[in-house]
Design a protein around this motif. Structure first.
Motif: not given
Length: 494
Positions: A58-63, A27-35, A65-69, A127-128
């Motif tokens: 990685v989380f910080r960089y996405f944020k 989804n443009e502008g959104h990132v889903g990430m699981y670790v 850049l304005g991504y909703k992560v 986030s969770i």
RNA sequence: GGCAUCAUGGCCGAGUGGCUAGGCUCAGCUCUGCAAAAGCUGCUACAGCGGUUCGAAUCCGCUUGAUGCCUCCA
């Protein structure tokens, strides 16, 4: 103007393909990430800290850049067996038995420890942060689905994933580049065990022995979920059947992540993850860290210096900086001399950040700020290359010092960009904290030191160098270093 | 034993088929009362052996070694 994801193109090394790929989120502008998070049965391992730090950046960089992560990092509080045999004991249950406390006490103690350590290293909370025991129902549902698909079988109250059957329909081993035939040939004979049809099969549900404390009801038995299921359950629940990034330590690639792929494929008939990222190992003094050999250090011992492998205490900021000077996909050797070198570089960087606030501007710049700024982004865009980024930051350090010395110049506009970029990358993206900063007593301290500086100046004016040197040297012995510059003397506290 | 990843200057660590990081250390210089800090200058590496190429540290093969997984240890 801070660049956003719209103007930057990120490449990620995908373990699945073995290549760097352009990152296109679902989804443009959104990132889903699981670790994959820690199993909380003992103090968090420093290598684990490094892995999570890589993904924190990685989380910080996405944020940035304005991504909703949405960043999901689980806590494993059940289900990790000590070995593959049927008599295997849950690590947490074992620890509870050894210490004669409740399993949940073990979980609580080490979850708190884990969060404390990560806070010291200035991690952003995910986030969770779901727990395995909180998702037993979801795991049971997945098992039902896999059984319905004919890819799991029930034996004596336990449920196993049928790897060979799965391998007929799909391919098992795509992530770790193993094939089932090799696995069969290389399987060792374990003594007298197993309800499994094949050694490659893995447990989805295990029936609990009578003495086993951690147990839940299920259609098959009172028992507990298997090794790999929780991550499939929680990632699916919070990120969907397909999501962007799945990360973890290199050691989890096989079998853990391989099994996750198999479980998800079995349920949904499509790949769960677009980009698999694996952080490399941390070794110490050239060797694997192991408690048994003494080649081991607890994260907290870095801050106290209370460990034979280091000569002194290091701040969390220095340790973090040290780790980020290596790329996340490289093995990093944790050494005392390496930390010392990083500490000096770290101090120089922090000094430059402070100097940034008092630079004189002029009507032209002798440094290509815009080019430099994009280089910083390019470094991070290229598979989160923090060492390259840091190299560029040091180019700026040099420039800042030159401006301060008067051998270079900067315009007001460029200074703003420089400040924004330096602060953005150092504090927001790399997550470095200037832990050397004296907080509470700083006013009193700086007043006192200023007084001593003044007295020293007077002594020097009177050519009383014995006194002036005494002031300088004794302050230095206390960790306060005087720095004579063009416009008077400043000081730093270590 | 199998599979995977990697092997860079005094140390730590990036990286691209030809121009080639950065940090630390070391030496010289500027500054300084002397230092420190800061600045400038210098130190040219890519495990070994073959191959591909006009050209490879960068691509391929083999050897050696390290690390991870296969087996408890993140």
């Amino acid at each position: 103007m801070t660049p956003t994801y719209k103007s930057q193109q990120i490449k990620i090394y995908n373990s699945l393909s073995g290549e760097k790929e352009i990152f296109n989120p679902i989804n443009e502008g959104h990132v889903g990430m699981y670790v994959c998070g820690p199993t909380v049965y003992s103090n968090v391992h420093l290598g684990n800290v490094r892995t999570f730090m890589s993904f924190d950046v990685v989380f910080r960089y996405f944020k940035h850049l304005g991504y909703k992560v949405r960043y999901v990092r689980n806590i494993t509080d059940a289900g990790h067996l000590e070995n593959d045999a049927d008599a295997g004991e849950d690590r947490i249950a074992k620890k509870a038995r050894l210490e004669q406390i409740e399993p949940m006490e073990v979980v609580q103690r080490y979850t708190v420890d884990f969060h404390n350590i990560l806070n010291k290293f200035n991690f952003l909370p995910p986030s969770i942060e779901p727990t395995a025991t909180g998702h037993i129902i979801e795991q049971i549902e997945i098992i039902k689905t896999i059984i319905d698909k004919g890819l799991a079988y029930v034996v004596n109250g336990s449920v196993y994933f049928d790897v060979l059957e799965y391998n007929k329909q799909k391919k098992y081993g795509i992530l770790s580049k193993r094939n089932v035939e090799d696995l069969i040939h290389n399987t060792r004979e374990l003594d007298g065990q197993t309800d499994k049809k094949n050694p490659q099969d893995f447990a989805l549900w295990k029936k609990a022995e009578p003495q086993h404390i951690m147990r839940w009801p299920s259609p098959w038995s009172d028992g507990f979920p298997g090794w790999h299921l929780e991550c499939t359950a929680m990632s699916t629940k919070y990120l969907g059947e397909s999501f962007d990034i799945h990360g973890g330590g290199m050691d989890l690639k096989f079998p853990h992540h391989e099994c996750e792929i198999a479980q998800a494929e079995a349920c949904n008939d499509h790949a769960p993850v677009n980009y698999w990222m694996h952080a490399n190992m941390l070794i110490m003094n050239g060797k694997k860290m192991a408690k048994s050999t003494g080649n081991y250090i607890l994260p907290t011992e870095i801050f106290t210096g209370d460990n034979n492998n280091i000569s002194k205490a290091y701040s969390a900021g220095v340790a973090r900086f040290f780790m980020l000077q290596a790329h996340y996909r490289s093995i990093l050797d944790f050494t005392d001399s390496g930390l010392q070198a990083s500490e000096k570089g770290f101090n120089r960087l922090m000094e430059a950040v402070k100097n940034l606030e008092q630079l004189q501007t002029s009507n032209q710049s002798t440094f290509e700020i815009a080019t430099w700024q994009q280089k910083c982004y390019d470094a991070m865009n290229d598979d989160f290359n923090t060492p390259i980024l840091i190299a560029h930051l040091f180019d700026a350090v040099k420039y800042i010092n030159q401006v301060k010395d008067g051998s270079a110049s900067i315009t007001q506009d460029d200074l703003e960009i420089l400040k924004q970029t330096m602060n953005g990358f150092i504090f927001e993206v790399l997550g470095i904290e200037d832990t050397a900063e004296v907080s509470t007593d700083s006013n009193k301290l700086s007043g006192t030191v200023e007084l001593l500086i003044k007295l020293r100046q007077e002594a020097r004016a009177n050519k009383n160098f014995a006194l002036s040197d005494q002031i300088r040297d004794e302050l230095a012995a206390m960790g306060i270093q005087l720095q004579d510059g063009k416009e008077g003397t400043s000081f730093t506290v270590n």
